[in-house]
Motif scaffolding. Structure first.
Motif, PDB file in Angstrom:
ATOM      1  N   ALA A 216      -1.366 -22.925  -3.579  1.00 55.42           N
ATOM      2  CA  ALA A 216      -0.906 -22.908  -2.228  1.00 55.42           C
ATOM      3  C   ALA A 216      -1.913 -23.527  -1.491  1.00 55.42           C
ATOM      4  O   ALA A 216      -1.710 -23.586  -0.119  1.00 55.42           O
ATOM      5  N   GLY A 217      -3.171 -24.084  -1.955  1.00 49.93           N
ATOM      6  CA  GLY A 217      -3.889 -24.761  -1.029  1.00 49.93           C
ATOM      7  C   GLY A 217      -4.795 -24.052  -0.414  1.00 49.93           C
ATOM      8  O   GLY A 217      -4.935 -22.745  -0.510  1.00 49.93           O
ATOM      9  N   ALA A 218      -5.458 -24.496   0.659  1.00 50.05           N
ATOM     10  CA  ALA A 218      -6.815 -24.026   1.215  1.00 50.05           C
ATOM     11  C   ALA A 218      -6.500 -22.866   2.292  1.00 50.05           C
ATOM     12  O   ALA A 218      -7.434 -22.185   2.610  1.00 50.05           O
ATOM     13  N   TYR A 219      -5.306 -22.961   2.815  1.00 48.94           N
ATOM     14  CA  TYR A 219      -4.983 -22.140   3.967  1.00 48.94           C
ATOM     15  C   TYR A 219      -3.667 -21.544   4.061  1.00 48.94           C
ATOM     16  O   TYR A 219      -2.803 -22.343   3.535  1.00 48.94           O
ATOM     17  N   ALA A 220      -3.370 -20.631   4.853  1.00 49.34           N
ATOM     18  CA  ALA A 220      -2.035 -20.318   5.060  1.00 49.34           C
ATOM     19  C   ALA A 220      -1.588 -20.804   6.511  1.00 49.34           C
ATOM     20  O   ALA A 220      -2.233 -20.736   7.279  1.00 49.34           O
ATOM     21  N   LEU A 221      -0.328 -21.569   6.459  1.00 49.22           N
ATOM     22  CA  LEU A 221       0.063 -22.155   7.604  1.00 49.22           C
ATOM     23  C   LEU A 221       1.001 -21.049   8.460  1.00 49.22           C
ATOM     24  O   LEU A 221       1.762 -20.145   7.732  1.00 49.22           O
ATOM     25  N   TRP A 222       0.897 -20.920   9.783  1.00 46.23           N
ATOM     26  CA  TRP A 222       1.446 -20.268  10.337  1.00 46.23           C
ATOM     27  C   TRP A 222       3.108 -20.639  10.872  1.00 46.23           C
ATOM     28  O   TRP A 222       3.088 -21.549  10.723  1.00 46.23           O
ATOM     29  N   PRO A 223       3.868 -19.708  10.593  1.00 44.07           N
ATOM     30  CA  PRO A 223       3.578 -18.125  10.559  1.00 44.07           C
ATOM     31  C   PRO A 223       3.725 -17.789   9.234  1.00 44.07           C
ATOM     32  O   PRO A 223       2.956 -16.698   9.180  1.00 44.07           O
ATOM     33  N   THR A 224       4.500 -18.230   8.392  1.00 45.34           N
ATOM     34  CA  THR A 224       4.794 -17.567   7.041  1.00 45.34           C
ATOM     35  C   THR A 224       4.065 -18.089   5.847  1.00 45.34           C
ATOM     36  O   THR A 224       4.262 -17.926   4.438  1.00 45.34           O
ATOM     37  N   GLY A 225       3.272 -19.499   6.082  1.00 40.63           N
ATOM     38  CA  GLY A 225       2.726 -20.041   5.041  1.00 40.63           C
ATOM     39  C   GLY A 225       3.563 -20.418   3.886  1.00 40.63           C
ATOM     40  O   GLY A 225       4.834 -20.943   4.305  1.00 40.63           O
ATOM     41  N   SER A 226       3.359 -20.459   2.516  1.00 45.38           N
ATOM     42  CA  SER A 226       4.072 -20.738   1.524  1.00 45.38           C
ATOM     43  C   SER A 226       4.683 -19.661   0.674  1.00 45.38           C
ATOM     44  O   SER A 226       4.914 -19.761  -0.398  1.00 45.38           O
ATOM     45  N   PHE A 227       4.622 -18.558   1.341  1.00 43.18           N
ATOM     46  CA  PHE A 227       4.356 -17.361   0.379  1.00 43.18           C
ATOM     47  C   PHE A 227       5.627 -16.848  -0.289  1.00 43.18           C
ATOM     48  O   PHE A 227       5.842 -15.775  -0.643  1.00 43.18           O
ATOM     49  N   MET A 228       6.670 -17.517   0.511  1.00 38.48           N
ATOM     50  CA  MET A 228       8.165 -17.155  -0.315  1.00 38.48           C
ATOM     51  C   MET A 228       8.181 -17.998  -1.735  1.00 38.48           C
ATOM     52  O   MET A 228       9.043 -17.925  -2.512  1.00 38.48           O
ATOM     53  N   GLU A 229       7.345 -18.831  -1.877  1.00 34.97           N
ATOM     54  CA  GLU A 229       7.439 -19.889  -3.165  1.00 34.97           C
ATOM     55  C   GLU A 229       7.259 -19.275  -4.234  1.00 34.97           C
ATOM     56  O   GLU A 229       8.256 -19.241  -5.206  1.00 34.97           O
ATOM     57  N   THR A 230       6.318 -18.319  -4.493  1.00 37.99           N
ATOM     58  CA  THR A 230       6.308 -17.562  -5.928  1.00 37.99           C
ATOM     59  C   THR A 230       7.234 -16.753  -6.182  1.00 37.99           C
ATOM     60  O   THR A 230       8.048 -16.968  -7.165  1.00 37.99           O
ATOM     61  N   SER A 231       7.675 -15.924  -5.323  1.00 33.26           N
ATOM     62  CA  SER A 231       8.786 -14.990  -5.557  1.00 33.26           C
ATOM     63  C   SER A 231      10.052 -15.429  -5.481  1.00 33.26           C
ATOM     64  O   SER A 231      11.000 -15.260  -6.344  1.00 33.26           O
ATOM     65  N   MET A 232      10.372 -16.804  -4.754  1.00 31.15           N
ATOM     66  CA  MET A 232      11.505 -17.435  -4.875  1.00 31.15           C
ATOM     67  C   MET A 232      11.761 -18.142  -6.150  1.00 31.15           C
ATOM     68  O   MET A 232      12.930 -17.889  -6.871  1.00 31.15           O
ATOM     69  N   ALA A 233      10.589 -18.559  -6.731  1.00 31.39           N
ATOM     70  CA  ALA A 233      10.471 -18.997  -7.954  1.00 31.39           C
ATOM     71  C   ALA A 233      11.044 -18.201  -9.072  1.00 31.39           C
ATOM     72  O   ALA A 233      11.760 -18.488  -9.943  1.00 31.39           O
ATOM     73  N   ALA A 234      10.362 -17.017  -8.983  1.00 34.66           N
ATOM     74  CA  ALA A 234      10.358 -16.059  -9.927  1.00 34.66           C
ATOM     75  C   ALA A 234      11.932 -15.526 -10.082  1.00 34.66           C
ATOM     76  O   ALA A 234      12.466 -15.390 -11.073  1.00 34.66           O
ATOM     77  N   ARG A 235      12.362 -15.330  -8.849  1.00 34.32           N
ATOM     78  CA  ARG A 235      13.603 -14.840  -8.508  1.00 34.32           C
ATOM     79  C   ARG A 235      14.805 -15.485  -9.197  1.00 34.32           C
ATOM     80  O   ARG A 235      15.942 -15.052  -9.668  1.00 34.32           O
ATOM     81  N   ASN A 236      14.528 -16.848  -9.114  1.00 36.19           N
ATOM     82  CA  ASN A 236      15.545 -18.067  -9.414  1.00 36.19           C
ATOM     83  C   ASN A 236      15.353 -18.104 -10.950  1.00 36.19           C
ATOM     84  O   ASN A 236      16.400 -18.900 -11.322  1.00 36.19           O
ATOM     85  N   LEU A 237      14.616 -17.785 -11.455  1.00 36.69           N
ATOM     86  CA  LEU A 237      14.424 -18.175 -12.933  1.00 36.69           C
ATOM     87  C   LEU A 237      15.593 -17.889 -13.738  1.00 36.69           C
ATOM     88  O   LEU A 237      15.744 -18.336 -14.822  1.00 36.69           O
TER      89      LEU A 237
END
Lengths: 272, 157, 790
Positions: free
Chosen positions: C315-336
């Motif tokens: 995810a790189g060095a920082y969280a971007l406002w507002p939600t960063g990229s933090f749906m990325e892993t859960s979406m990837a996992a839930r779509n597997l």
């Protein structure tokens, strides 16, 4: 992404240009079509104190048939060659190569001399002109000299052109009737610089010439491969392997496969 | 240092004292206020800044304004009444050949040049000739269709 | 009010776009085209190193007033970003670096000058003293004990980790067939052709900060800018003029934007920063960067059972406002589990901080990686058990009769016919003919492969879904303000943002449908917080569902009032009145009357004495809308591709590409087809061309378009699109979103096609972009494993 400041000099003659380039050897840079230099300036990767503009020098834009081929001014654009405005004594090779360089709007301005002078190892003209046995005419503070492409090309982005010198023209020998050639290039995407170039010219009166471009150094004449021309695939592969071992020692397995495939394709096409 | 540049922009003589580093693109956009010419990469790859210099398609980001001194330059604004351009624009609209529109001026100028050099070109020719114009939205299909249709119309085919 | 309508009239019409004129005239206005007297340009001093402590910033003595560090900006709040969860570690991203830099390209200081060139000249003379720290560039290694940390107070480099365990794991573990593979989807940029940009100034008349911003959501950005600068929201106006592409990359508040807004106040004159391409590639929103190690399990008859393994997102060095990229892993996992009847899912996920540019959303978000993984796994399973991949896919895919179907990943597929989609794609690509060609050898030595990949695209998800993701902002609704003027023309103001998708046209079609007037009488306004109602912008394939729904509701409310007034003016029974073709019609007992809607509009706006007693004047409403079920509706489709692959050079040529897609009811088929084609072009970029590699020191190695290859007209084939149409049940007209789908499946379908070309040796094209080198190496490795000379 804007260039650092630089001065600009528009010479009235080739001699004028050479004098200015010689007098500011550290910081004067010749600009021809500018299609490679301007991006480097914009990225602040090419320091320049003064740009010496070769664009307006009509002497560089000339071309003419000669007794044994054609003389192409260094300032002739890729587009002019692509469009057949320049007599092509190579049976279409020059035209084919010109039309495959970058994009039309770049070809409208980029010049054959600028391309060779930059000596990007992945560029087309150095490989093509080397295969054709062309000779560069070079002007400088101490007059004019001629240099075969083989001597002109030294390494990646390195030529034998000295400070104060510019390429004024190329003498390209005509290929006799019955000559076969092939020009193969592998690109990452259309218009990009080549990953591999294979150029093979087979004149009825001479041994085959094989050139490899897209190396990490410069366009290279492949002697073993040329000698093996006409042989079976195993012999050709062995020859290519020996050539690669000498011209690009750092080639990994992929680069070897890539260049081998390009060269085999060029050899096969030239063999007919 | 500064250098004087005088050129004919869309039929009008303009001149200015510029730094040699100023690109033709910045000259057109910032100095002359004509903003149809877009900057998408400033290093000659994307083609959004394509204009015509002396009748030839030109990357205005790769052209120093001082080097265009004395030349005729045309941007999309200056081609509003050009018959081929009018046909192209109509087909771009009909074939939905633009989405965000950022690449469109460069596409149109390049398309006009393609049709000036190729009579009723086929899709393969158009794709090759378009390879220096990046579009991030359309996937090119409708741009190719539009140019193909305009080419047929202009060729009277 | 019925949710589902049969497509009639303007709904489903191939209406040409209303927004084309200004672009074709060269008269569009992008941020870089904004001209304000006194405008000065901004350039940034950026970190040359990936990681280090900032010990000092030395300004050039004669230009120090033009150079601004974080401390010089005044009171700027560095906003917490990312999901609101106790387990999520915060890594706030300052507009200009404070004591630490965490990626090469991070903003350190801002320079203001008369031209961009002069600003860059000064930026070059700013000396930054940095004590370098080791760079963290590998997100798997970053989780090993003892790894260099990005944030000292964190226990490790993970923003968040999780384990998803669903279904019968024991059965999956005991399954007779297990196929394990590793996949990589490398880092890329979003590459809008127009980079980001911001022009800001303090408007002295209105006493407000005006920020022109190339953004996908002006309202949300206003909230972020106001919070960052400590201003009340009514003192900040954000205007998104023409926006040259977004794709997710313009949907986060970025440091340059906050810095320039702060500088506008600090300097007292208008300031401008236009992102250049190098800045875009090194420091704008990055995307993908997924690593998978997965095992798929099946019975001997090919019944798929489970997917297990690890998913890392860098995810790189920082969280971007507002939600960063933090749906990325859960979406990837839930779509597997994909569209399959997979009954067990056990996935460990890591979202890791590294010394690279922060990750954000990009068209398809997470699903291109998940689709690549599951669809490649299905093909590998088929090879393992000696089955045709297409048949195995068809055997396991959810059937129409099973819909709605909740996957083991927790997503509920709504309407559709997935088997029909597979079959349509097979027919479109002409699999029989391709197989015949494949069986003969090509004269040029290339190998032919055909691949299939199914994708689904969650769209129109609202509050329920975003609450599950613990967002700081819950984009659960959209809004529309609809106003009919005295002549019957209409202005609709919405909170979504068009950046090429044709909203001016499709929303006008919806309103025209509801109001019975011609779309030419309707203007759509968006992208200005002062003139549009609150909304969340355009992303996540949400606009047609949400804003389309809000427009429909607003249109209907206006229509109701028009009918009431019209009935009054015609002295007709309101129950007998309808509107059509620009007129209000009353018909009862064989008596027909009608009057132009403009007459109604005139009465409502400027002749209130003509209105029914007690009726308030004006034809103006503001509607909000959220779909009945905010878990989302699913568009889907099957991509099919034929490739020719040179085994030595590794060059892949796409010979044919077809897709069967279903996005429910289509408002404008011309625009839908173009979204599909354009999405696929971007997906092909991910699959074959686009990559930002990093050196071991954390230096980005693709910083110009000479190194970062964006597909051109010769790289993107003409895609043949076939349509299925199963309307959604919970949205207006039955629409589903379509923006992202095209970009999801290309890596999977091209990976499968390349693998198919070398099925006999089992080549593994499992890392994107599948460059000539990677493809050739994969073939060489497979040959070597089989003892075949390459």
């Amino acid at each position: 992404m804007k260039s650092a400041p630089f001065d600009y000099f528009k010479p009235g003659s080739v001699a004028d240009a050479c004098a200015r380039l010689a007098s500011e050897s550290g910081g004067a840079v010749a600009i021809a079509g500018g299609q490679s230099l301007v991006p480097l300036l914009a990225l602040r990767m090419a320091p320049a104190v003064t740009l010496v503009d070769l664009g307006g020098l009509s002497a560089l834009g000339q071309f003419a048939k000669t007794s044994d081929g054609v003389r192409i001014g260094a300032g002739v654009t890729h587009a002019a060659i692509e469009d057949g405005k320049v007599p092509d004594p190579s049976g279409g090779l020059l035209q084919r190569v010109a039309g495959g360089i970058a994009y039309r709007s770049v070809r409208n301005h980029g010049t054959i001399g600028g391309s060779v002078a930059l000596a990007d190892p992945a560029a087309d003209w150095p490989a093509c002109l080397l295969a054709l046995g062309a000779t560069a005419r070079i002007s400088g503070p101490s007059g004019e000299r001629v240099e075969p492409m083989e001597a002109l090309l030294v390494g990646a982005y390195t030529t034998s052109i000295a400070a104060g010198e510019i390429i004024t023209a190329f003498d390209v020998p005509a290929l006799p009737t019955g000559t076969r050639w092939s020009y193969q290039k592998v690109v990452r995407k259309s218009g990009a610089f080549a990953m591999s170039i294979g150029c093979v010219i087979v004149r009825p009166d001479r041994a085959a010439v094989v050139v490899l471009g897209g190396t990490t150094t410069r366009a290279q004449l492949l002697v073993e491969t040329a000698t093996a021309f006409g042989g079976d695939e195993a012999r050709l592969r062995a020859a290519i392997a020996r050539d690669l071992a000498s011209v690009q020692q750092d080639a990994d397995d992929y680069v070897k496969r890539l260049h081998t495939a390009t060269l085999l394709k060029a050899v096969r096409e030239a063999a007919g | 240092m500064k250098a004087k540049v005088s050129l004919v922009l869309n039929g009008e003589s303009v001149s200015a004292e510029v730094e040699p580093r100023e690109t033709l693109a910045d000259f057109i956009r910032e100095r002359q206020g004509l903003t149809a010419t877009h900057l998408g990469c400033e290093h000659g790859v994307c083609g959004a800044c394509t204009v015509e210099v002396e009748g030839q398609t030109t990357r205005s980001c790769l052209t120093l304004a001082v080097r265009a001194d004395g030349m005729h330059v045309k941007t999309l604004e200056g081609l509003a009444a050009d018959p081929a351009m009018m046909v192209l624009k109509r087909w771009f609209h009909d074939e939905h050949a633009l989405q965000c529109g950022f690449c469109t001026p460069g596409m149109l100028i390049t398309a006009r040049d393609i049709l000036s050099r190729h009579r009723a070109p086929d899709a393969g020719t158009i794709r090759k000739e378009l390879s220096g114009q990046l579009c991030r939205c359309t996937g090119y299909a409708n741009i190719v269709k539009a140019i193909e249709a305009a080419g047929r119309e202009l060729a009277g085919a | 009010m019925a949710d589902t309508h049969e497509p009639t009239g303007w709904i489903g019409a191939r209406l040409k776009r209303k927004e084309d004129g200004r672009h074709l005239a060269g008269a569009a206005q992008f941020v870089a085209d904004i001209r304000i007297p006194g405008l000065k340009d901004v350039a940034f001093v950026r970190s040359q190193v990936a990681h280090g402590h900032v010990r000092g910033i030395v300004k050039p003595a004669d230009k120090s007033a033009q150079v601004f560090t974080f401390a010089d900006l005044g009171n700027v709040n560095v906003l917490p970003a990312g999901p609101e969860m106790p387990s999520f570690k915060l890594g706030p991203y300052p507009p200009l670096a404070m004591d630490r830099v965490r990626f090469a390209g991070q903003t350190i200081a801002a320079v203001v000058a008369g031209t961009r060139g002069e600003a860059e000249d000064i930026a070059d003379t700013v000396v930054v003293d940095i004590d370098e720290l080791p760079a963290v560039v590998d997100c798997v290694a970053a989780m090993q004990p003892g790894a260099q940390k990005l944030f000292e107070h964190w226990a490790d480099n993970a923003y968040i980790t999780s384990t998803i365990t669903e279904g019968d794991i024991a059965r999956a573990a005991a399954a007779p067939i297990q196929v394990r593979r590793q996949f990589r989807m490398n880092r890329q940029a979003t590459v809008t052709l127009e980079g980001r940009g911001v022009v800001a100034h303090w408007d002295r008349r209105l006493e407000e900060l005006v920020v022109y911003l190339s953004t996908q959501g002006a309202h949300v950005m206003r909230i972020g800018i106001a919070q960052s600068l400590g201003l009340p929201e009514h003192k900040v106006r954000v205007i998104a003029p023409d926006v040259g592409g977004g794709f997710g990359g313009k949907n986060r508040l970025m440091p340059e934007e906050v810095a320039v807004a702060a500088l506008a106040i600090k300097c007292g004159h208008p300031v401008r920063w236009i992102e250049d391409r190098r800045e875009h590639l090194i420091a704008s929103v990055h995307a993908r960067d997924h690593t998978y190690d997965l095992t798929i399990s099946a019975e001997r008859d090919g019944t798929l059972i489970g997917v297990e393994g690890d998913v890392y997102v860098d995810a790189g060095a920082y969280a971007l406002w507002p939600t960063g990229s933090f749906m990325e892993t859960s979406m990837a996992a839930r779509n597997l589990p994909g569209p399959y009847r997979i009954k067990a899912l056990k996935v460990n996920t890591w979202t890791v901080a590294t010394n690279k540019a922060p990750m954000g959303p990009y068209r398809g978000v997470a699903r291109p990686g998940a689709c690549f993984a599951i669809e490649r796994l299905v093909d590998e399973m088929a090879r393992e058990i000696g089955r045709k991949a297409f048949d195995l896919r068809r055997q396991n895919i959810v059937t129409k009769a099973e819909l709605p179907y909740t996957t083991v990943g927790g997503m509920t597929f709504d309407t559709g016919d997935y088997v029909a989609s597979l079959d349509m794609a097979r027919d479109l690509i002409g699999e029989v003919a391709v197989r015949k060609r494949q069986s003969q050898s090509e004269s040029d030595g290339r190998a032919i492969g055909v691949g299939f990949a199914f994708y689904s695209e969650q769209s129109g998800h609202g509050a329920a879904e975003w609450m599950k993701r613990k967002g700081r902002i819950i984009p659960g609704y959209e809004s529309c303000n609809a106003r009919m003027n005295s002549d019957g023309s209409v202005i609709l103001a919405v909170g979504t943002q068009c950046f090429g998708q044709g909203h001016d046209t499709t929303y006008a079609q919806i309103a025209a449908h509801e109001l019975g007037i011609d779309p030419s009488l309707i203007t759509i306004r968006y992208g200005d917080t002062s003139t549009t109602p609150m909304g969340f912008g355009s992303f996540g394939s949400r606009s047609i569902v949400f804003a389309g729904g809000a427009v429909a509701h607003a249109g209907r409310q206006l229509a109701d009032k028009i009918k009431k007034i019209g009935a009054h003016l015609m002295q007709a029974d309101p129950a007998t009145v309808h509107i059509e073709n620009g007129r209000v019609h009353a018909s009862s007992e064989g008596v027909a009357a009608s009057l132009p809607i403009a007459e109604v509009a005139r009465a409502a706006n400027i002749r209130q004495e003509l209105l029914p007693a007690g009726m308030s004047p004006l034809l103006e409403v503001t509607s909000t809308y959220e779909p009945r079920d905010s878990a989302g509706v699913f568009s889907y489709g099957t991509h099919a591709a034929v490739v020719a692959v040179d085994p030595d050079t590794g060059v892949v040529e796409i010979l044919d590409y077809a897709i069967s897609e279903d996005c429910g009811t289509v408002i404008n088929p011309m625009i839908v087809d173009a979204q599909v084609q354009g999405g696929i072009a971007q997906g092909i970029g991910t699959a074959l061309y686009e990559e930002i590699p990093f050196s071991s020191e954390g230096q980005p190695l693709a910083t110009t378009f000479a190194d970062y290859h964006v597909p051109g007209a010769l790289e993107v084939p003409l895609v043949r699109v076939g349509h299925l149409m199963h309307p959604a049940e919970g949205t207006e007209y039955g629409v589903k979103g379509v923006g992202e789908g095209g970009a999801i499946a290309p890596p999977a379908v091209l990976g499968n096609a390349i693998a198919d070309a070398f099925r006999s040796i089992g080549a593994q094209p499992n890392e994107t972009p599948m460059t000539p080198r990677r493809v050739s190496d994969a073939i060489a490795a497979a040959r070597a494993a089989m003892g075949v000379r390459s």
